[in-house]
Design a protein around this motif. Structure first.
Motif, PDB file in Angstrom:
ATOM      1  N   GLU A 370       0.812  -1.203   0.000  1.00  0.00           N
ATOM      2  CA  GLU A 370       0.000   0.000   0.000  1.00  0.00           C
ATOM      3  C   GLU A 370       0.857   1.269   0.000  1.00  0.00           C
ATOM      4  O   GLU A 370       0.456   2.293  -0.557  1.00  0.00           O
ATOM      5  CB  GLU A 370      -0.927  -0.013   1.217  1.00  0.00           C
ATOM      6  CG  GLU A 370      -1.959  -1.127   1.168  1.00  0.00           C
ATOM      7  CD  GLU A 370      -2.779  -1.207   2.442  1.00  0.00           C
ATOM      8  OE1 GLU A 370      -2.620  -0.304   3.294  1.00  0.00           O
ATOM      9  OE2 GLU A 370      -3.569  -2.158   2.597  1.00  0.00           O
ATOM     10  N   HIS A 434      -5.773   1.629  -3.103  1.00  0.00           N
ATOM     11  CA  HIS A 434      -5.728   0.595  -2.078  1.00  0.00           C
ATOM     12  C   HIS A 434      -6.980   0.713  -1.206  1.00  0.00           C
ATOM     13  O   HIS A 434      -7.666   1.746  -1.229  1.00  0.00           O
ATOM     14  CB  HIS A 434      -4.451   0.738  -1.254  1.00  0.00           C
ATOM     15  CG  HIS A 434      -3.208   0.508  -2.049  1.00  0.00           C
ATOM     16  ND1 HIS A 434      -2.781  -0.737  -2.422  1.00  0.00           N
ATOM     17  CD2 HIS A 434      -2.301   1.392  -2.579  1.00  0.00           C
ATOM     18  CE1 HIS A 434      -1.663  -0.640  -3.125  1.00  0.00           C
ATOM     19  NE2 HIS A 434      -1.352   0.652  -3.241  1.00  0.00           N
ATOM     20  N   THR A 482      -6.676  -4.998  -3.690  1.00  0.00           N
ATOM     21  CA  THR A 482      -7.089  -5.378  -2.350  1.00  0.00           C
ATOM     22  C   THR A 482      -6.516  -6.742  -1.976  1.00  0.00           C
ATOM     23  O   THR A 482      -5.758  -7.352  -2.738  1.00  0.00           O
ATOM     24  CB  THR A 482      -8.625  -5.395  -2.253  1.00  0.00           C
ATOM     25  OG1 THR A 482      -9.023  -5.609  -0.898  1.00  0.00           O
ATOM     26  CG2 THR A 482      -9.216  -6.502  -3.117  1.00  0.00           C
ATOM     27  N   THR A 483      -6.876  -7.217  -0.793  1.00  0.00           N
ATOM     28  CA  THR A 483      -6.386  -8.485  -0.264  1.00  0.00           C
ATOM     29  C   THR A 483      -7.559  -9.360   0.150  1.00  0.00           C
ATOM     30  O   THR A 483      -8.653  -8.851   0.420  1.00  0.00           O
ATOM     31  CB  THR A 483      -5.486  -8.263   0.957  1.00  0.00           C
ATOM     32  OG1 THR A 483      -6.223  -7.495   1.929  1.00  0.00           O
ATOM     33  CG2 THR A 483      -4.231  -7.492   0.574  1.00  0.00           C
TER      34      THR A 483
END
Length: 769
Positions: A370, A434, A482-483
């Protein structure tokens, strides 16, 4: 207290006699579908709620019992559009009256509840509730849910009624929708979609959604539906105005049949603008041909498709989808290359897209990512130089171009191309956002509870003013990097749609102004012909209950299962599902794209052996387990007594006493010995002797007590109480006599009998109940 045996048997018999919760209905549908499996309560209802069979009687009384085949999505969309064009041309007072009449007619047909309308309130944890507009107003979220995957539609009523199957998710895959079996039957419960869970568990959810789907596809009801939907949206926006809030609508959070809400919002927003009221906003994720029209408040985010290469392997499914990705997120054009335009004739911009990485959420790597990565250099699939257009040939084997289309250096370029092995690869730079956190309440310690927002319509407020330009002069769609959610397993992090990020990518970003390179040409060339195989998780089965995914909040019951399609930042299942939705145009391109993958010459080693790595060996063990193999982790307490006994024989003859070591402790005073006390010597109580000569131990068995090598006699030991821990053991224990509870007759010790009688031992035979 253990229930009586008769009661236990009665409960078992009753459970076997209970009708199945899902039933098969003969019905015809597209693609050779011949039947559909639906929840029983959806069709027949319960004692507290009517099912579709009774609701269809009310529908026949209101709209007629004639046979009406269902509309296709295209026919429905055209009908709704023309109906709304005529509707919004009338005075507003007349519009409101018509909308109310349409709603009341649908209520008379029992396809909408007495106090309900076409809208469903969104989740309490919907992040849009915690967003604010430029004047500080919050948002109120609504959706309109139908049946996911496939729905049952009834044409006509009575003896001549016909059943049809509706495909309510045009972008569904076999994995998410369950596919069609060899008999032509569809059953969405076989897929990974969560929506059927709510429909199977809650009768009201099943019936309400089935009514919505049927009303929209019924030629006689569909006009009333879209007019009632317009009135429902108008009323919700008016209520938000009174609370100094904004209305946000989430279309297609469960199914994909909403092709008309954008026309409703466009018409209502023109009226609201004239009244000085804020516009209604729509926000959705999708891969279908949904129009991204920010000018009229309708925002669509393109679902992530995943990388074309990953860890040295290629992913054919993602390669086949690359052209559609480029059209939707970079060029904003049709398959014919024409610009996409809205109903006002204005060009629409490229869509932003959703991109999931394999980085653990809140990990040190996530923080590096990020902090360092600001934009992507996204490469397309290769195109043979023999297939280039004249304009492409004129651009040369490589080139880098700025926002005005003029040549520049690679670091200042917005787009460009290169050639490798007679194949041209194009790239486009795209800004990366992010996850943006919003506060949703507070934690137990009083600190703010922050979660990632799914309000994609707000992304434009956080992007640079100077955007990367595309080859046709538009602002390139941004990427939300994103995660997976924190509850996602390590194995699922390596799914085929997650993008790999490691320290090498971080260093590249530091040295290249924050650039993250996706599918570079050399990686595509090296991975050609080698398909990526995601690791497979070990699956555990639970009996006697169900395992639910914590998507939003456990107290939200029905909607916790399926509104995830509108909130993927809070559910890995949503990320997975959205990544695998298909655009209708993909079907005609999938085969050519797969054929275009070149397979390099395979080089075989001569002599020697190839040692697989640890992950490969582990995957082989997991995937090649024999059907009879049982993992102790897969066995519940009720199944354990039915497993076969696994005897153990020590290879060196056991201990000094000749007994095997290990296993279950049947000898409390001598730990680790498996044999029962009665197995140490001669049979007791008149039991038949073991095979062999009389008075001799069996061949290979233990010598009798006192013989050379025999173990010393031991006092009687209590047997194991493991069986008594199970329901079967408890039932058998209740059948045994209790000597202490039996009345004792006074007199001398020893048995007393009538003259001429005899004594014998009493044996109880324990049988499995």
């Amino acid at each position: 207290m253990t229930p009586p045996i008769e009661q236990m048997r009665a409960e078992v018999t009753a459970s076997k006699a209970k009708p199945p919760s899902r039933i098969l209905i003969d019905a015809k549908g597209p693609g050779g579908v011949k039947g559909i499996v639906v929840p029983r309560h959806m069709l027949h209802g319960t004692q507290h709620a009517e099912g579709m069979d009774k609701i269809n009687a009310a529908r026949a009384a209101t709209y007629g019992a004639d046979k009406r085949p269902p509309l296709t999505l295209g026919q429905m969309g055209q009908t709704h559009k023309s109906t709304l064009e005529e509707h919004f041309s009338k005075p507003v007072e007349d519009q409101i009256g018509i909308e109310k009449d349409a709603l009341q007619k649908l209520r008379a047909a029992k396809h909408i509840g007495k106090t309900a309308n076409t809208l469903d309130k969104s989740e309490k944890l919907d992040t849009v509730r915690h967003e604010h507009d430029e004047q500080g107003r919050t948002y109120e979220g609504f959706a309109s849910k139908g049946i996911a995957g496939h729905a049952l539609y009834t044409s006509g009523h009575g003896a001549d009624e016909q059943r049809h199957v509706l495909n309510t998710c045009a972008g569904q895959t076999e994995g998410c929708g369950g596919g069609t079996d060899k008999s032509g039957v569809v059953d969405t419960s076989r897929g990974t979609c969560f929506a059927p869970n709510a429909e199977s568990q809650y009768v009201n959810a099943a019936v309400r959604r089935a009514c919505h789907a049927q009303a929209k596809h019924d030629p006689a009801m569909t006009k009333d539906w879209i007019l009632a939907h317009t009135g429902s949206m108008r009323e919700a926006a008016s209520g938000a105005d009174k609370r100094n809030a904004r209305l946000l609508f989430r279309p297609n959070v469960v199914d994909e049949t909403d092709v008309s809400s954008r026309h409703v919002i466009r018409g209502l927003n023109k009226q609201r603008e004239a009244d000085g009221k804020p516009p209604i906003t729509a926000n959705s994720y999708g891969k279908t041909n949904e129009m991204h029209d920010p000018e009229n408040g309708y925002h669509v985010t393109y679902s992530n498709v995943g990388p074309k290469t990953k860890q040295g392997k290629s992913i054919a499914e993602n390669i086949a989808r690359d052209k559609q990705r480029v059209r939707s997120t970079i060029m904003a054009t049709t398959g014919k290359g024409e610009d996409l335009v809205n109903d006002d004739g204005h060009k629409t911009p490229p869509k932003g897209s959703y991109m999931v990485t394999d980085v653990k959420r809140d990990s040190p790597m996530a923080k590096k990512m990020e902090k360092t990565i600001t934009h992507a250099k996204y490469w397309t699939t290769g195109k043979p130089t023999s297939e280039l257009s004249e304009a492409e040939k004129a651009e040369g084997p490589s080139g880098h171009f700025g926002p005005n289309g003029k040549p520049t250096t690679p670091d200042k370029a917005h787009f460009g191309h290169t050639t490798l092995n007679d194949t041209r690869y194009d790239y486009q730079k795209q800004h990366i956002l992010h996850p943006r956190l919003v506060q949703v309440g507070k934690n137990e310690d009083g600190s703010p509870h922050m979660i990632p927002t799914d309000s994609r319509f707000k992304d434009e407020d956080f992007l640079p003013k100077d955007r990367f330009k595309t080859k046709n002069g538009k602002d390139a769609g941004h990427l939300l990097m994103t995660t997976p959610t924190t509850s996602t397993s390590t194995v699922q992090h390596q799914s085929a749609f997650t993008h790999h990020v490691n320290d090498g990518h971080i260093e590249h970003a530091k040295n290249n102004n924050g650039e993250y390179e996706i599918d570079p040409p050399h990686a595509q060339e090296a991975s050609a012909g080698k398909e990526y195989a995601p690791p497979q998780p070990i699956k555990f089965m639970a009996t006697g209950g169900s395992v639910q995914s914590g998507i939003l909040h456990p107290s939200h019951r029905e909607s916790q299962f399926d509104e995830y399609m509108g909130n993927p930042e809070m559910s890995f299942a949503a990320q997975f599902h959205l990544a695998h939705r298909r655009d209708p145009e993909e079907h005609e391109e999938a085969a050519p794209a797969k054929r275009a993958v070149r397979k390099p010459t395979r080089k075989m080693a001569v002599g020697g052996t190839v040692e697989p790595d640890k992950d490969t060996m582990l995957a082989s063990l997991l995937l090649r387990r024999t059907p009879d193999s049982v993992s102790i982790k897969d066995v519940g307490v009720k199944e354990a007594p039915n497993l076969p006994i696994k005897a153990f024989v020590s290879p060196n003859g056991g201990s000094s006493e000749g007994l095997p070591i290990g296993g279950v402790d049947f000898q409390p005073l001598t730990a680790g010995h498996q044999m029962m006390p009665m197995q140490l010597g001669q049979p007791q109580g008149g039991l038949p002797p073991p095979p062999g000569q009389p008075g001799q131990p069996p061949q290979g068995g233990m010598p009798p007590p006192g013989a050379p090598g025999a173990p010393p006699p031991r006092p009687n030991q209590p047997q194991s109480n493991i069986l008594a821990m199970t329901p079967q053991g408890q039932a058998m224990q209740a059948m045994r006599p209790n000597p202490q509870a039996m009345p004792q007759r006074p007199g001398p010790t020893g048995p007393r009998m009538a003259r001429g009688g005899s004594t014998h031992d009493i044996y109880l035979t324990e049988r499995k109940l």
